[in-house]
Design a protein around this motif. Structure first.
Motif, PDB file in Angstrom:
ATOM      1  N   GLU A  67       0.857  -1.194   0.000  1.00 23.29           N
ATOM      2  CA  GLU A  67       0.000   0.000   0.000  1.00 23.29           C
ATOM      3  C   GLU A  67       0.889   1.239   0.000  1.00 23.29           C
ATOM      4  OE1 GLU A  67      -3.268  -0.322  -0.223  1.00 23.29           O
ATOM      5  OE2 GLU A  67      -3.254  -2.502   0.050  1.00 23.29           O
ATOM      6  N   VAL A  68       0.571   2.160  -0.886  1.00 23.52           N
ATOM      7  CA  VAL A  68       1.399   3.367  -1.054  1.00 23.52           C
ATOM      8  C   VAL A  68       0.541   4.613  -0.846  1.00 23.52           C
ATOM      9  CG1 VAL A  68       2.787   4.685  -2.713  1.00 23.52           C
ATOM     10  CG2 VAL A  68       2.954   2.192  -2.664  1.00 23.52           C
ATOM     11  N   LEU A  69       1.111   5.583  -0.131  1.00 20.67           N
ATOM     12  CA  LEU A  69       0.496   6.902   0.030  1.00 20.67           C
ATOM     13  C   LEU A  69       1.266   7.839  -0.892  1.00 20.67           C
ATOM     14  CD1 LEU A  69      -1.652   8.393   1.798  1.00 20.67           C
ATOM     15  CD2 LEU A  69       0.241   9.085   3.268  1.00 20.67           C
ATOM     16  N   LEU A  70       0.547   8.474  -1.802  1.00 22.15           N
ATOM     17  CA  LEU A  70       1.209   9.213  -2.886  1.00 22.15           C
ATOM     18  C   LEU A  70       0.878  10.700  -2.889  1.00 22.15           C
ATOM     19  CD1 LEU A  70       2.752   8.836  -5.745  1.00 22.15           C
ATOM     20  CD2 LEU A  70       0.451   8.951  -6.705  1.00 22.15           C
ATOM     21  N   ASN A  71       1.911  11.508  -3.158  1.00 25.67           N
ATOM     22  CA  ASN A  71       1.724  12.914  -3.517  1.00 25.67           C
ATOM     23  C   ASN A  71       2.127  13.056  -4.982  1.00 25.67           C
ATOM     24  OD1 ASN A  71       0.966  13.561  -0.930  1.00 25.67           O
ATOM     25  ND2 ASN A  71       2.939  14.413  -0.343  1.00 25.67           N
ATOM     26  N   ALA A  72       1.183  13.485  -5.820  1.00 32.13           N
ATOM     27  CA  ALA A  72       1.449  13.628  -7.258  1.00 32.13           C
ATOM     28  C   ALA A  72       1.641  15.102  -7.592  1.00 32.13           C
ATOM     29  CB  ALA A  72       0.286  13.050  -8.071  1.00 32.13           C
ATOM     30  N   THR A  73       2.822  15.427  -8.117  1.00 33.22           N
ATOM     31  CA  THR A  73       3.212  16.806  -8.391  1.00 33.22           C
ATOM     32  C   THR A  73       3.433  17.025  -9.879  1.00 33.22           C
ATOM     33  OG1 THR A  73       4.352  16.813  -6.261  1.00 33.22           O
ATOM     34  CG2 THR A  73       4.921  18.586  -7.781  1.00 33.22           C
ATOM     35  N   THR A  74       2.945  18.130 -10.386  1.00 35.71           N
ATOM     36  CA  THR A  74       3.139  18.484 -11.791  1.00 35.71           C
ATOM     37  C   THR A  74       4.613  18.784 -12.042  1.00 35.71           C
ATOM     38  OG1 THR A  74       0.957  19.520 -11.741  1.00 35.71           O
ATOM     39  CG2 THR A  74       2.339  20.023 -13.643  1.00 35.71           C
ATOM     40  N   ARG A  75       5.160  18.232 -13.114  1.00 30.76           N
ATOM     41  CA  ARG A  75       6.549  18.493 -13.480  1.00 30.76           C
ATOM     42  C   ARG A  75       6.565  19.405 -14.705  1.00 30.76           C
ATOM     43  NH1 ARG A  75      11.200  13.982 -14.911  1.00 30.76           N
ATOM     44  NH2 ARG A  75      12.969  15.342 -14.578  1.00 30.76           N
ATOM     45  N   ARG A  76       7.331  20.493 -14.634  1.00 30.89           N
ATOM     46  CA  ARG A  76       7.389  21.476 -15.720  1.00 30.89           C
ATOM     47  C   ARG A  76       8.829  21.685 -16.176  1.00 30.89           C
ATOM     48  NH1 ARG A  76       2.442  24.423 -15.596  1.00 30.89           N
ATOM     49  NH2 ARG A  76       1.253  23.953 -13.707  1.00 30.89           N
ATOM     50  N   ASN A  77       8.974  22.127 -17.424  1.00 27.68           N
ATOM     51  CA  ASN A  77      10.317  22.477 -17.899  1.00 27.68           C
ATOM     52  C   ASN A  77      10.627  23.923 -17.528  1.00 27.68           C
ATOM     53  OD1 ASN A  77       9.003  24.106 -19.783  1.00 27.68           O
ATOM     54  ND2 ASN A  77       9.473  22.797 -21.535  1.00 27.68           N
ATOM     55  N   GLU A  78      11.785  24.420 -17.971  1.00 28.84           N
ATOM     56  CA  GLU A  78      12.213  25.769 -17.567  1.00 28.84           C
ATOM     57  C   GLU A  78      11.314  26.869 -18.115  1.00 28.84           C
ATOM     58  OE1 GLU A  78      14.703  24.716 -21.226  1.00 28.84           O
ATOM     59  OE2 GLU A  78      13.879  23.697 -19.480  1.00 28.84           O
ATOM     60  N   HIS A  79      10.463  26.530 -19.120  1.00 30.40           N
ATOM     61  CA  HIS A  79       9.527  27.522 -19.683  1.00 30.40           C
ATOM     62  C   HIS A  79       8.147  27.426 -19.056  1.00 30.40           C
ATOM     63  CE1 HIS A  79      12.685  28.205 -22.577  1.00 30.40           C
ATOM     64  NE2 HIS A  79      12.624  26.954 -22.984  1.00 30.40           N
ATOM     65  N   GLY A  80       7.996  26.536 -18.068  1.00 29.09           N
ATOM     66  CA  GLY A  80       6.710  26.385 -17.392  1.00 29.09           C
ATOM     67  C   GLY A  80       5.757  25.414 -18.069  1.00 29.09           C
ATOM     68  N   LYS A  81       6.209  24.780 -19.141  1.00 36.51           N
ATOM     69  CA  LYS A  81       5.352  23.816 -19.853  1.00 36.51           C
ATOM     70  C   LYS A  81       5.332  22.488 -19.092  1.00 36.51           C
ATOM     71  CE  LYS A  81       4.846  21.403 -24.234  1.00 36.51           C
ATOM     72  NZ  LYS A  81       5.517  20.948 -25.454  1.00 36.51           N
ATOM     73  N   VAL A  82       4.136  21.922 -18.944  1.00 30.80           N
ATOM     74  CA  VAL A  82       3.994  20.642 -18.248  1.00 30.80           C
ATOM     75  C   VAL A  82       4.642  19.535 -19.077  1.00 30.80           C
ATOM     76  CG1 VAL A  82       2.350  18.916 -17.398  1.00 30.80           C
ATOM     77  CG2 VAL A  82       1.865  21.354 -17.078  1.00 30.80           C
ATOM     78  N   ILE A  83       5.557  18.787 -18.438  1.00 32.54           N
ATOM     79  CA  ILE A  83       6.255  17.705 -19.157  1.00 32.54           C
ATOM     80  C   ILE A  83       6.014  16.346 -18.507  1.00 32.54           C
ATOM     81  CG2 ILE A  83       8.047  19.172 -20.173  1.00 32.54           C
ATOM     82  CD1 ILE A  83       9.917  18.202 -17.878  1.00 32.54           C
ATOM     83  N   GLY A  84       5.245  16.328 -17.414  1.00 33.29           N
ATOM     84  CA  GLY A  84       4.969  15.051 -16.776  1.00 33.29           C
ATOM     85  C   GLY A  84       4.544  15.210 -15.337  1.00 33.29           C
ATOM     86  N   VAL A  85       4.633  14.122 -14.603  1.00 30.82           N
ATOM     87  CA  VAL A  85       4.230  14.081 -13.194  1.00 30.82           C
ATOM     88  C   VAL A  85       5.319  13.381 -12.396  1.00 30.82           C
ATOM     89  CG1 VAL A  85       2.472  13.279 -11.553  1.00 30.82           C
ATOM     90  CG2 VAL A  85       1.800  13.879 -13.891  1.00 30.82           C
ATOM     91  N   VAL A  86       5.611  13.904 -11.212  1.00 31.42           N
ATOM     92  CA  VAL A  86       6.503  13.220 -10.272  1.00 31.42           C
ATOM     93  C   VAL A  86       5.655  12.774  -9.089  1.00 31.42           C
ATOM     94  CG1 VAL A  86       8.416  13.475  -8.657  1.00 31.42           C
ATOM     95  CG2 VAL A  86       8.587  14.468 -10.922  1.00 31.42           C
TER      96      VAL A  86
END
Length: 202
Positions: A163-182
């Motif tokens: 069982e995992v407790l997760l915090n999902a955070t938006t990952r962005r590049n240096e220009h602020g564009k969303v490139i994934g999730v951490v």
């Protein structure tokens, strides 16, 4: 330019970029190293643009560069911090394919990096009953809406359920564009087992 100022391992690649630009094919965001007069290596991000005269004939190439040495050093440091963190951390790109899988995730789940990289996190590593809800959490993070303390099960390589407790955070590049999730996780298997045991006693 290439023979005198480009490192040996990048001479062919830089020559190709310049030759393509001389044929009218421009290249954006090409990374390569330059050696300064004092022998220091710097990393450059280059846009190679075709240069033409007033009749439209190709007369050369203009390269617009950006020194990204500091940024690359930061990214390496960031990757090192993630990899050695005392919590399971994984990342996915905008298509949901795994692109970050740290040491703690490897120990916890049992899969090595090369077994998960490029694979679908949801389809291949999440139990079927939780695939839709985990996908929703990832989709929200890709839209900039982060989720904290989301509980879900993972199946280890050995077939055990954790069982995992997760915090999902938006990952962005240096220009602020969303490139994934951490995702930063915490193994709460033992805690949940204790809570269930405690509930039985009450």
């Amino acid at each position: 330019l290439v023979q005198e100022f480009i490192t040996n391992e990048y001479k062919d690649a830089v020559s190709t970029v310049l030759n393509l630009a001389l044929q009218g094919q421009e290249t954006a965001n090409f990374e390569f190293p330059l050696i300064t007069k004092h022998g220091v290596r710097i990393e450059v991000l280059l846009n190679a643009t075709t240069r033409r005269d007033e009749q439209g004939h190709v007369i050369g190439v203009v390269g617009i560069g950006q020194d990204i040495t500091g940024r690359i050093a930061q990214e390496r440091e960031y990757s090192k911090l993630i990899d050695t963190a005392n919590a399971p951390i994984f990342g996915v790109d905008t298509k949901g394919s795994v692109n970050v899988w740290n040491q703690c995730a490897r120990k916890l789940v049992g899969y090595n990096t090369d077994e998960v990289m490029g694979h679908s996190l949801v389809k291949e590593f999440i139990t079927e009953d939780y695939q839709a809800s985990v996908q929703t959490v990832l989709d929200k993070a890709l839209d900039g809406v982060e989720t904290a303390n989301f509980e879900f099960p993972l199946i280890t390589k050995a077939g055990a359920r954790i069982e995992v407790l997760l915090n999902a955070t938006t990952r962005r590049n240096e220009h602020g564009k969303v490139i994934g999730v951490v995702g930063i996780g915490q193994d709460i298997t033992a805690r949940l087992a204790q809570e269930r045991e405690y509930s039985k006693l009450i």
